[in-house]
Design a protein around this motif. Structure first.
Motif, PDB file in Angstrom:
ATOM      1  N   CYS A 153       0.853  -1.190   0.000  1.00 42.76           N
ATOM      2  CA  CYS A 153       0.000   0.000   0.000  1.00 42.76           C
ATOM      3  C   CYS A 153       0.883   1.231   0.000  1.00 42.76           C
ATOM      4  CB  CYS A 153      -0.815   0.101   1.288  1.00 42.76           C
ATOM      5  SG  CYS A 153      -2.182  -0.994   1.359  1.00 42.76           S
ATOM      6  N   ALA A 154       0.611   2.152  -0.903  1.00 41.96           N
ATOM      7  CA  ALA A 154       1.306   3.439  -0.879  1.00 41.96           C
ATOM      8  C   ALA A 154       0.244   4.522  -0.906  1.00 41.96           C
ATOM      9  CB  ALA A 154       2.228   3.579  -2.071  1.00 41.96           C
ATOM     10  N   LYS A 155       0.430   5.534  -0.084  1.00 41.40           N
ATOM     11  CA  LYS A 155      -0.641   6.540  -0.016  1.00 41.40           C
ATOM     12  C   LYS A 155      -0.671   7.437  -1.245  1.00 41.40           C
ATOM     13  CE  LYS A 155       1.714   9.915   2.989  1.00 41.40           C
ATOM     14  NZ  LYS A 155       1.610  10.645   4.256  1.00 41.40           N
ATOM     15  N   GLY A 156       0.418   7.411  -2.025  1.00 43.37           N
ATOM     16  CA  GLY A 156       0.429   8.174  -3.268  1.00 43.37           C
ATOM     17  C   GLY A 156       0.705   7.239  -4.431  1.00 43.37           C
ATOM     18  N   THR A 157       1.444   7.748  -5.408  1.00 48.49           N
ATOM     19  CA  THR A 157       1.847   6.931  -6.554  1.00 48.49           C
ATOM     20  C   THR A 157       3.286   6.469  -6.343  1.00 48.49           C
ATOM     21  OG1 THR A 157       2.708   8.867  -7.671  1.00 48.49           O
ATOM     22  CG2 THR A 157       0.392   8.311  -8.094  1.00 48.49           C
ATOM     23  N   LEU A 158       3.796   5.702  -7.278  1.00 50.77           N
ATOM     24  CA  LEU A 158       5.180   5.234  -7.199  1.00 50.77           C
ATOM     25  C   LEU A 158       6.153   6.420  -7.157  1.00 50.77           C
ATOM     26  CD1 LEU A 158       7.141   2.769  -7.424  1.00 50.77           C
ATOM     27  CD2 LEU A 158       7.073   3.098  -9.900  1.00 50.77           C
ATOM     28  N   GLU A 159       5.746   7.497  -7.805  1.00 50.48           N
ATOM     29  CA  GLU A 159       6.627   8.675  -7.905  1.00 50.48           C
ATOM     30  C   GLU A 159       6.653   9.481  -6.609  1.00 50.48           C
ATOM     31  OE1 GLU A 159       4.363   7.842 -10.167  1.00 50.48           O
ATOM     32  OE2 GLU A 159       5.558   7.412 -11.952  1.00 50.48           O
ATOM     33  N   GLN A 160       5.693   9.250  -5.721  1.00 49.92           N
ATOM     34  CA  GLN A 160       5.625  10.080  -4.509  1.00 49.92           C
ATOM     35  C   GLN A 160       6.302   9.386  -3.339  1.00 49.92           C
ATOM     36  OE1 GLN A 160       1.388  10.477  -5.012  1.00 49.92           O
ATOM     37  NE2 GLN A 160       1.591  12.676  -5.289  1.00 49.92           N
ATOM     38  N   SER A 161       7.620   9.470  -3.332  1.00 53.75           N
ATOM     39  CA  SER A 161       8.402   8.884  -2.235  1.00 53.75           C
ATOM     40  C   SER A 161       9.756   9.583  -2.208  1.00 53.75           C
ATOM     41  CB  SER A 161       8.620   7.386  -2.477  1.00 53.75           C
ATOM     42  OG  SER A 161       9.453   7.215  -3.616  1.00 53.75           O
ATOM     43  N   SER A 162      10.438   9.497  -1.087  1.00 57.40           N
ATOM     44  CA  SER A 162      11.803  10.045  -1.034  1.00 57.40           C
ATOM     45  C   SER A 162      12.686   9.264  -1.993  1.00 57.40           C
ATOM     46  CB  SER A 162      12.372   9.944   0.378  1.00 57.40           C
ATOM     47  OG  SER A 162      11.701  10.829   1.223  1.00 57.40           O
ATOM     48  N   THR A 163      12.413   7.977  -2.112  1.00 56.73           N
ATOM     49  CA  THR A 163      13.209   7.149  -3.014  1.00 56.73           C
ATOM     50  C   THR A 163      13.239   7.757  -4.405  1.00 56.73           C
ATOM     51  OG1 THR A 163      12.656   5.157  -1.774  1.00 56.73           O
ATOM     52  CG2 THR A 163      13.349   4.854  -4.076  1.00 56.73           C
ATOM     53  N   PHE A 164      12.075   8.124  -4.886  1.00 56.07           N
ATOM     54  CA  PHE A 164      11.982   8.656  -6.242  1.00 56.07           C
ATOM     55  C   PHE A 164      12.800   9.934  -6.386  1.00 56.07           C
ATOM     56  CE2 PHE A 164      10.041  10.660  -9.920  1.00 56.07           C
ATOM     57  CZ  PHE A 164       9.853   9.581 -10.775  1.00 56.07           C
ATOM     58  N   TRP A 165      12.923  10.680  -5.299  1.00 58.51           N
ATOM     59  CA  TRP A 165      13.610  11.966  -5.342  1.00 58.51           C
ATOM     60  C   TRP A 165      15.120  11.861  -5.148  1.00 58.51           C
ATOM     61  CZ3 TRP A 165      10.774  16.703  -2.888  1.00 58.51           C
ATOM     62  CH2 TRP A 165       9.472  16.766  -3.384  1.00 58.51           C
ATOM     63  N   ALA A 166      15.603  10.688  -4.789  1.00 60.97           N
ATOM     64  CA  ALA A 166      17.033  10.573  -4.455  1.00 60.97           C
ATOM     65  C   ALA A 166      17.891  10.949  -5.646  1.00 60.97           C
ATOM     66  CB  ALA A 166      17.344   9.160  -3.991  1.00 60.97           C
TER      67      ALA A 166
END
Ligand SMILES: Cc1cc2nc3c(=O)[nH]c(=O)nc-3n(C[C@H](O)[C@H](O)[C@H](O)COP(=O)(O)OP(=O)(O)OC[C@H]3O[C@@H](n4cnc5c(N)ncnc54)[C@H](O)[C@@H]3O)c2cc1C
Length: 563
Positions: free
Chosen positions: A50-63
């Protein structure tokens, strides 16, 4: 019982809500959650992420900077372990450090085999000469605190994006894993007993409403809480939900005082605090003040490549000395062409503000990484049966009192995988998820309406000003009392949408960080107490907090974690 000790955010009767059953529930779709899910979902095990947003909405995506791993023949596990332990300022659990560092090479080789497009050497790069063909010729960056070039990156400064898509693609292709996006997890469900067992979670989806997901094993991988600070590099989803829900469920939390502040985020009024990765300093950029003076050598022999806490404090000092709101990152030593090629994402951001990618970038520190979190053992098991945790919201002991740059994606990969393995074995042993009668009976608050946006922004400002880079004991005490007061009228409300639940979680986590910072009467790693400027042996311990206890239990560094 004070209201802020309420067990669940909302009232519900578990058996009356729509029910979903799974072997493993993973809360969070960043590096840690996805890696854990991939491992857990091998064989016959059913997994829901479960993710509260999309795959793109994470710190991981922003690294941006990359993943630290020993892949070069001139580098060694010993050196990476030493660099990590030195940065950790006496609080790293060395067994964990060794395990994670040793797992680095395999973790990145696996990613490369799965198609992650790591950058390859071009002129001007250090390259790894690895026996593993998938990694041969891979370009290696260097960041603060690392004694070698050992940071693998992708698409210049878009490592997180490549990583999220590589893992996300595999998850989507895995027949046993279901990935629920936009699915907000409100609370872990536990048996109502002296020794609660985690049975899954209550969730909310904009289309499907409230649901219960019953799971034999639940993995918290919901990331950090950077949004608790006014100045933050973190995405909007980083509201500490995982840590707050673990706290409400009764799990032990550890080392919450330690929050890493990134020294260099773009400082333009009104713009979001875009990170200017440490790798830019690794490539040769200098920090200068408003007068063009390069000040870092005055503060530390390692100059711009000193660990983050040292650089962040030095910047604040220099800002105070010069009476200016920020300093500058002089990137001219890198050269415009090389800068644009190596950091295309940052160059594009600078362009939006008409800043020359070959000149000076205005920068300022911001909250970046939460070191403390849910206390876990070597398998990622939390203190409650049925619960595991990994990633930024967990506290494994890897980072000690300060995280070495690019070690967190590494941690998410190595310990995420370890959690997945352990969960799979446990589920195979324990069988079906349990469904019990759980009732959360909360009476409606009779207090007045609340301006949630105001609570959120006031909390973030107070945290930045008083629980940020420099902290004073008396002020921390006042802030804790003030948050206690705010909690009385914020945490007794019942909200029916995400913003309300997030503010309640932020306030819970902010209070816990403040309390731990007040307790820790010393300066160590990222935690600077202006009234106690030295590190003290008395505090060379992990502080472990549980609901209902006014003070923490202290645990010797490297002691095994009982579960
Ligand atoms: C700008 C930036 C740059 C960085 N650069 C680097 C780098 O170069 N190298 C490095 O090692 N580290 C870097 N970091 C740190 C690193 O990215 C993070 O520590 C790491 O990605 C955390 O991974 P995670 O899986 O724990 O959490 P995240 O990647 O943040 O994922 C958390 C997940 O949990 C979900 N979630 C949260 N709450 C809920 C809820 N209530 N219900 C359901 N889902 C929920 C979110 O939707 C998200 O899917 C950087 C961080 C930032 C912000």
């Amino acid at each position: 019982m004070p209201v802020y000790n309420r067990r669940y955010l909302i009232p519900f009767r578990a058996t009356l809500l729509p029910q979903i059953f799974t072997d493993v529930l993973v809360v969070g779709g960043g590096v840690a959650g996805l890696r854990a899910a991939l491992e857990a979902g091998q064989g016959e095990t059913d997994v829901i992420v479960c993710a509260k947003g999309t795959l793109e909405q994470s710190s991981t995506f922003w690294a941006q900077g990359g993943i630290a791993a020993v892949v070069d023949g001139d580098d060694s596990v010993e050196d990476h372990v030493r660099d990590t332990v030195v940065a950790g300022a006496g609080l790293c659990d060395e067994g964990v450090v060794r395990r994670v560092v040793e797992g680095g090479r395999e973790a990145v080789a696996e990613l490369a085999a799965w198609g992650m497009p790591f950058d390859r050497k071009t002129d001007g790069d250090e390259a790894g000469a690895d026996a593993n063909a998938a990694l041969d010729g891979v370009a290696l960056g260097r960041e603060g605190g690392h004694s070698h070039f050992r940071v693998l990156h992708s698409d210049g400064d878009a490592t997180g994006k490549s990583l999220a898509y590589t893992l996300g693609q595999r998850v989507v292709e895995s027949p046993n894993i279901r990935f629920f996006t936009e699915c907000f997890v409100l609370d872990l469900i536990t048996t109502d007993s002296e020794a609660p067992r985690v049975l899954g979670a209550v969730t909310h989806h904009p289309k499907h409403g409230l649901q219960v997901i019953w799971a034999s094993a639940t993995v918290l991988a919901a990331g950090g809480a950077g949004q608790v600070y006014r100045e933050s590099t973190n995405p909007a989803v980083a509201t500490g939900d995982g840590v707050a829900m673990a706290w409400r469920a009764g799990a032990a939390l550890q080392d919450l005082a330690f929050v890493q502040f990134h020294p260099t985020t773009l400082y333009i009024a009104g713009a979001s605090r875009s990170l200017i990765t440490e790798a830019v300093r690794g490539e040769g950029a200098h920090l200068i003040d408003r007068d063009g003076y390069r000040f870092m050598p005055d503060y530390d022999d390692r100059a711009e490549l000193a660990p983050r806490d040292v650089v962040a404090r030095s910047i604040l000092n220099q800002m105070a000395k010069t009476g200016h709101t920020h300093v500058y990152l002089d990137v001219s030593p890198i050269g415009t062409e090389r800068f644009v090629e190596r950091f295309p994402g940052i160059a594009a951001t600078l362009q939006q503000f008409e800043i020359d990618p070959g000149g000076s970038i205005p920068v300022h520190p911001s909250a970046h990484y939460m070191i403390g979190g849910v206390r876990v053992d070597e398998h990622g098991r939390a203190s409650l049966p049925g619960l595991w945790a990994c990633g930024e919201g967990a506290c494994s002991g890897l980072h000690g009192a300060n995280r070495l740059a690019s070690n967190s994606l590494l941690e998410g990969l190595v310990l995420g995988k370890a959690v997945g393995e352990n969960v799979r074995e446990t589920v195979q042993r324990n069988g079906q998820p349990q469904r019990v009668k759980v009732v959360s009976d909360i009476r409606l608050s009779d207090r007045s309406e609340l301006d949630l946006a105001d609570v959120r922004s006031s909390l973030r400002s107070v945290m930045w000003r008083h629980v940020g880079i420099g902290r004073d004991g008396d002020r921390l005490k006042e802030v804790e009392e003030m948050f206690g007061f705010w909690s009385r009228y914020t945490l007794d409300k019942i909200f029916d949408e995400r913003l309300g639940w997030e503010v309640q979680n932020l306030l819970t986590v902010g209070t816990l960080i403040t309390r731990a910072a007040q307790w820790r009467g010393e300066s160590r790693g990222t935690h600077t107490r202006t009234d106690r400027p030295e590190a003290s042996d008395e505090y060379r311990v992990h502080d472990v907090w549980r609901r209902g206890a006014a003070s923490p239990e202290t645990v010797t560094v490297d002691a095994p974690v009982p579960v």
